[in-house]
Design a protein around this motif. Structure first.
Motif, PDB file in Angstrom:
ATOM      1  N   ARG A  94      59.885  26.435 110.409  1.00 24.06           N
ATOM      2  CA  ARG A  94      58.906  26.271 109.334  1.00 24.06           C
ATOM      3  C   ARG A  94      57.476  26.460 109.838  1.00 24.06           C
ATOM      4  O   ARG A  94      56.595  26.838 109.064  1.00 24.06           O
ATOM      5  N   TRP A  95      57.263  26.213 111.111  1.00 20.46           N
ATOM      6  CA  TRP A  95      55.940  26.422 111.712  1.00 20.46           C
ATOM      7  C   TRP A  95      55.793  27.822 112.296  1.00 20.46           C
ATOM      8  O   TRP A  95      54.837  28.104 113.012  1.00 20.46           O
TER       9      TRP A  95
ATOM     10  N   ALA B  13      53.194  27.172 134.748  1.00 21.96           N
ATOM     11  CA  ALA B  13      54.581  27.556 134.979  1.00 21.96           C
ATOM     12  C   ALA B  13      55.251  28.001 133.689  1.00 21.96           C
ATOM     13  O   ALA B  13      55.857  29.088 133.629  1.00 21.96           O
ATOM     14  N   TYR B  14      55.159  27.187 132.646  1.00 22.32           N
ATOM     15  CA  TYR B  14      55.822  27.546 131.388  1.00 22.32           C
ATOM     16  C   TYR B  14      55.233  28.813 130.793  1.00 22.32           C
ATOM     17  O   TYR B  14      55.965  29.644 130.238  1.00 22.32           O
ATOM     18  N   ALA B  15      53.932  28.989 130.914  1.00 18.54           N
ATOM     19  CA  ALA B  15      53.301  30.200 130.399  1.00 18.54           C
ATOM     20  C   ALA B  15      53.775  31.443 131.140  1.00 18.54           C
ATOM     21  O   ALA B  15      53.732  32.555 130.594  1.00 18.54           O
TER      22      ALA B  15
ATOM     23  N   SER C  53      55.641  22.650 124.442  1.00 18.46           N
ATOM     24  CA  SER C  53      55.238  23.637 123.442  1.00 18.46           C
ATOM     25  C   SER C  53      53.962  24.338 123.884  1.00 18.46           C
ATOM     26  O   SER C  53      52.974  23.693 124.233  1.00 18.46           O
ATOM     27  N   LEU C  54      54.002  25.667 123.861  1.00 18.08           N
ATOM     28  CA  LEU C  54      52.819  26.497 124.105  1.00 18.08           C
ATOM     29  C   LEU C  54      52.838  27.644 123.115  1.00 18.08           C
ATOM     30  O   LEU C  54      53.866  28.324 122.971  1.00 18.08           O
TER      31      LEU C  54
ATOM     32  N   GLN D 173      49.454  33.084 119.923  1.00 24.16           N
ATOM     33  CA  GLN D 173      49.191  32.177 118.808  1.00 24.16           C
ATOM     34  C   GLN D 173      48.707  30.828 119.344  1.00 24.16           C
ATOM     35  O   GLN D 173      49.019  30.453 120.472  1.00 24.16           O
ATOM     36  N   PRO D 174      47.943  30.082 118.536  1.00 25.44           N
ATOM     37  CA  PRO D 174      47.433  28.787 119.012  1.00 25.44           C
ATOM     38  C   PRO D 174      48.552  27.767 119.212  1.00 25.44           C
ATOM     39  O   PRO D 174      49.585  27.813 118.540  1.00 25.44           O
ATOM     40  N   THR D 175      48.338  26.857 120.145  1.00 29.40           N
ATOM     41  CA  THR D 175      49.293  25.788 120.415  1.00 29.40           C
ATOM     42  C   THR D 175      49.074  24.636 119.438  1.00 29.40           C
ATOM     43  O   THR D 175      47.928  24.221 119.209  1.00 29.40           O
ATOM     44  N   LEU D 176      50.156  24.131 118.872  1.00 28.58           N
ATOM     45  CA  LEU D 176      50.085  22.993 117.950  1.00 28.58           C
ATOM     46  C   LEU D 176      50.106  21.708 118.779  1.00 28.58           C
ATOM     47  O   LEU D 176      51.159  21.133 119.042  1.00 28.58           O
ATOM     48  N   ARG D 177      48.943  21.261 119.201  1.00 24.01           N
ATOM     49  CA  ARG D 177      48.856  20.095 120.076  1.00 24.01           C
ATOM     50  C   ARG D 177      48.819  18.801 119.266  1.00 24.01           C
ATOM     51  O   ARG D 177      48.598  18.800 118.051  1.00 24.01           O
TER      52      ARG D 177
END
Length: 232
Positions: A176-177, A36-38, A145-146, A214-218
Motif C-alpha cells: 500500500r505504501w 551495508a543495506y544500501a 527500511s531504506l 525514493q524517500p525513506t519512510l522514517r
C-alpha cells in the motif's frame, strides 16, 4: 575477503566469495549498517568477528506479487491475532534471538546486533511487526527500511501461523505504501509458496538502487488498515 577497519566503507558486493561472504570486522554502528543495506550487504555471525554477506542469488518478493496460501488467508480473515507495527521492537528482536529453531542450536542475533538494530529503530530506520494473542506477543518480524525497500532480518513464532500473519500483514502494508522490494536474504525454499523468488545478485542490486531513489519512510509506523486503532 576484505578486513574492515574504522572507516565506514565496503568492497563491491560482486567481490564476495561463492558463499556470499564479502568482508570481516568493522562494527554495527548505524552509519555502517545503513551503508551495508544500501549496498546489498548484511551482517551474519554468531561470535566475533563480524561477518558481512552479499549472497548470489538473493531471495526477494515484490510486495505486489505476494501470494498467500488459502489456509493462511482464512487465518487472516479470522483475526486470530491482533497485528501491530513498531509497538514492541525490542521484544521482537530478543524473541528472534532466544526462540529455538528447528535444525539450529544457536542464534546469530548477538547482544551487539540487538544494540545495533535498536539504535536503527530509534533513528526510524528499523521496524517490527507484531502478532499478539490475548495480549501476549505470539510472533513477529523485524528488519530495516531504506527508500522503497524493506530488508527482512528475522522472525519468530510462539503460536502457529503468528509469524506468517505478521509477515503477510507487513508485506501488504508495504504494498500500500508502494514499496518495490522485500528482501528475504537467503533462498531456503520455504517461502517459495508465498511468491518469493531467487534473483541473481546483479538484478537484486539494480532493484535496490532503484528503490533507494525514493524517500525513506522514517519514524514509527502504523498500519493503515480499516478499523485500526491509534498506535496499531
Amino acid at each position: 575477503m576484505y578486513r574492515l577497519g574504522p572507516e565506514v566503507i565496503f568492497p563491491e558486493p560482486e567481490e564476495a566469495e561463492p558463499s556470499g561472504l564479502l568482508a570481516v570486522g568493522g562494527d554495527l554502528r548505524p552509519e555502517r549498517l545503513l551503508l551495508a543495506y544500501a549496498r546489498g550487504i548484511f551482517p551474519w555471525f554468531s561470535e566475533p568477528p563480524i561477518l558481512w554477506f552479499s549472497p548470489d542469488p538473493r531471495a526477494v518478493v515484490r510486495p505486489a506479487e505476494l501470494h498467500v496460501p488459502r489456509r493462511l488467508e482464512r487465518t487472516l480473515r479470522q483475526h486470530k491475532f491482533n497485528v501491530t507495527l513498531d509497538r514492541a521492537f525490542g521484544e521482537v528482536i530478543r524473541a528472534c534471538a532466544s526462540t529455538p529453531r528447528p535444525g539450529q542450536d544457536g542464534t546469530w542475533i548477538t547482544s551487539e546486533m540487538i544494540r545495533g538494530y535498536e539504535a536503527l529503530f530509534e533513528l526510524g530506520f528499523a521496524h517490527s511487526c507484531e502478532a499478539w494473542s490475548d495480549g501476549r506477543l505470539a510472533g513477529g518480524i523485524y528488519g530495516v527500511s531504506l527508500g522503497r525497500a524493506f530488508f527482512g532480518e528475522s522472525m519468530f513464532h510462539l503460536e502457529r501461523d503468528a509469524s506468517k500473519v505478521a509477515w503477510v500483514t507487513l508485506v501488504r502494508q508495504l504494498q500500500r505504501w508502494d514499496f518495490e522490494l522485500f528482501d528475504c536474504q537467503l533462498d531456503n525454499g520455504h517461502l517459495r509458496r508465498f511468491g518469493v523468488v531467487a534473483w541473481p545478485r546483479s538484478k537484486y542490486l539494480e532493484a535496490v538502487r532503484e528503490a533507494l531513489t525514493q524517500p525513506t519512510l522514517r519514524g514509527r509506523w502504523q498500519l493503515d488498515r480499516p478499523g485500526a486503532q491509534p498506535g496499531e
